[in-house]
Scaffold this motif. Sequence first.
Motif: not given
Lengths: 351, 406
Positions: A1-2, A62, B313, B327-328, B332-333
């Motif tokens: 994860m970011w 996002c 996300e 989850s996707s 973006c993930t």
Amino acid sequence: MWEYTDTVKDHFFNPRNAGAMNDANAVGEVGSLSCGDALKLMLKVNPETEIIEDAKFQTFGCGSAIASSSALTELVIGKTIDEARKLTNQDIAEFLGGLPPEKMHCSVMGQEALTAAVAAYKGEELDEDDHEEGALICKCFGVDAGMIERAIRNNKLTTLEMVTFYTKAGGGCNSCREPLEELLADTNKAMVAEGLIKAEEAFIFGSAPAPKKEKTVKGFVIPDTPVAAPTGPAQPSAPVQIAMPAAPAAAPAAVAVAPAPAPAPAAAPATGLSPAKEAILVARLIEEMRPTFKRDGGDVELFDIEGNIVMVHLTGACSGCQLATQTLGGIQKIISEALGRPVRVIPVAKT
Amino acid sequence: MKDMTEVTPVYLDNNATTRVWPEVVEAMLPYFSEQFGNASSIHAFGAEVGGALRQARRSLQELIGAEFDHEIIFTSGGTESNNTAIRSALQVQPGRNEVITSAVEHPAILSLVDWLEKHEDVVVHRIGVDKLGRLDIDAYREKLSDKTAVVSFMWANNETGTIFPVDGLAELAHQHGALFHCDAVQAVGKVPIDVKSTDIDMMSMSSHKLHGPKGLGALYLKKGTRFRPLQRGGHQERGRRGGTENAPAIVGLGKAAEMARASMAEDIKRMTALRDKLETGLVASVGHCFVTGDPLDRLPNTSTIAFEYIEGEAILLKLNQAGIAASSGSACTSGSLEPSHVLRAMDIPFTAAHGAIRFSLSRETTEEEIDRVLAVVPEIIAGLRVMSPFWSADGASPENFDPAYA
């Protein structure tokens, strides 16, 4: 994860000014569905004062895209149109306490939406779309494939080192080495087909030399200069040097492809500084480093500068030290960075 | 993340990885500090470990219905098994340099064949799928030839759960003398497998997808299949995979395989019911969303739902805040900007593919957990849609938004 900052999280979970605005008089719509990012920025501008009295956004994207949009509205409200158009994507990223490198495009999208909205308000035409394209190759410095390919083509780059000098890509953690090699090989191949470079100059995938420690400087021998070569037209025996562009900053278009290392005195390139000013700068840098060496019982002095070669005296504990090569590498790095061009530092004996 | 609330989190990301069952951990523990011997050693320390490895191999053999236990080669995971199988198949068949696979495989296959195509003179055919994720079998037949070295199709898709008819696909490959490899990482332990009754020559498995430990996988290699090891070294795994056996993990996988087999029939029934409840509930309450994959033939635990006009996300972050882990396949993930290659291959529009969320259940998932998801998701989706430029006060209005560079 970011790894999002708390500010990013806050603006995502509690977005400011989200939703539609029916009485907007300046609207900017940008984005790309394929990339999964699109933003509609709506502004209410007072026609008398040109002050942005209200701003709203709607974003398809996002977490950081939504946070960037929210930050953008907070930044522009209360500003005049002319003040607002000076905002950059860096301002948005800074407002959020920074964004992960892969997510910087979210702040760019915010800036583009603002530009579009201002242009719409002023009735101006939008400039050509000039945002960067392609996959992000170097995450350390945020360099994408499009930028690297342009640098390779415009400057006829054929080695990984040169690509790093021109674009910074690959200059950090080195995890992009393989994609970078592939991109260079593919681009060179295309350039050969177009007749831009010769086939033998092109980089072949997998042909890059393995990263290695330079061990060619043995002891403290002054490399032979061509003048001093006693017998015949012998090649200068200067230690092998990785081919480097002559002047990355000044005139990239004029750079020849990977020239053979020229004899030292002839290779003095044009830089922003005059040779005298460069000498003063180098002398100052070395002076600054001396206390460090003195602490270890050694010393270093500048002896001379000829083109790309900086000659120094090593004395005391430094002379003959097993780590001399590394020490010189460190000095070399500092001087190269300061001058904005690659130099080699070699030790010479004190006569 | 710290955002987890006080409530017990709901874990619906079991296709990514699973919780190691306590019984599995218990079985593994003695093999760290008590029975630590090297199975290759002559002394008693080693001999005991050797026996435990044999038992674990048999448990996995039974789970997949292999004829012999020595058809199982332990590896470091599904990715190594895939790399080993494809490379071996190319090496043992000189003159055949083509690989057939599908456009929806896992990156452990796709990035490998990309490499082979680009750097090792291998010709790769990637067979497409239809809107439900079903393989285009006519296109597959067309590409088969006496140049085909190996065909590699997954048993079940990790994103949509869609199951490929691998037994039939394997027969077709054999008609052309090609080897058949199957990436069964998502299928083993979730659906019944009887590999001896199929034409499958090689099959990849992973331990941590069925409540075993991470860092371990296996390659099934049908007896008599020609083989070249990827990793050379000692005589372990009959010389087919050098390196000291990861004994604790292998014992753990054996236990997990045993447990999966024991309760599989009822697990399938229960997971299917819960999965269906989740899907029908969400589709009814959320609107502008749809279930992806083949409704008639897919894994009992997997549901990928595409929510239109919002991005994955953002949904995941909000779900995480509500204590729900999913989850996707969204851009973006993963770090790239393209949406899931699986959903794109299924021709799902960008506006929906970006908002696809995968819920993957395990046999531990409870009805209360599904109810919690059903309770919070509609609000999350509605909240994000208010912020979407494709949405107006009256609902979806994609025609009102036309961004500058699409």
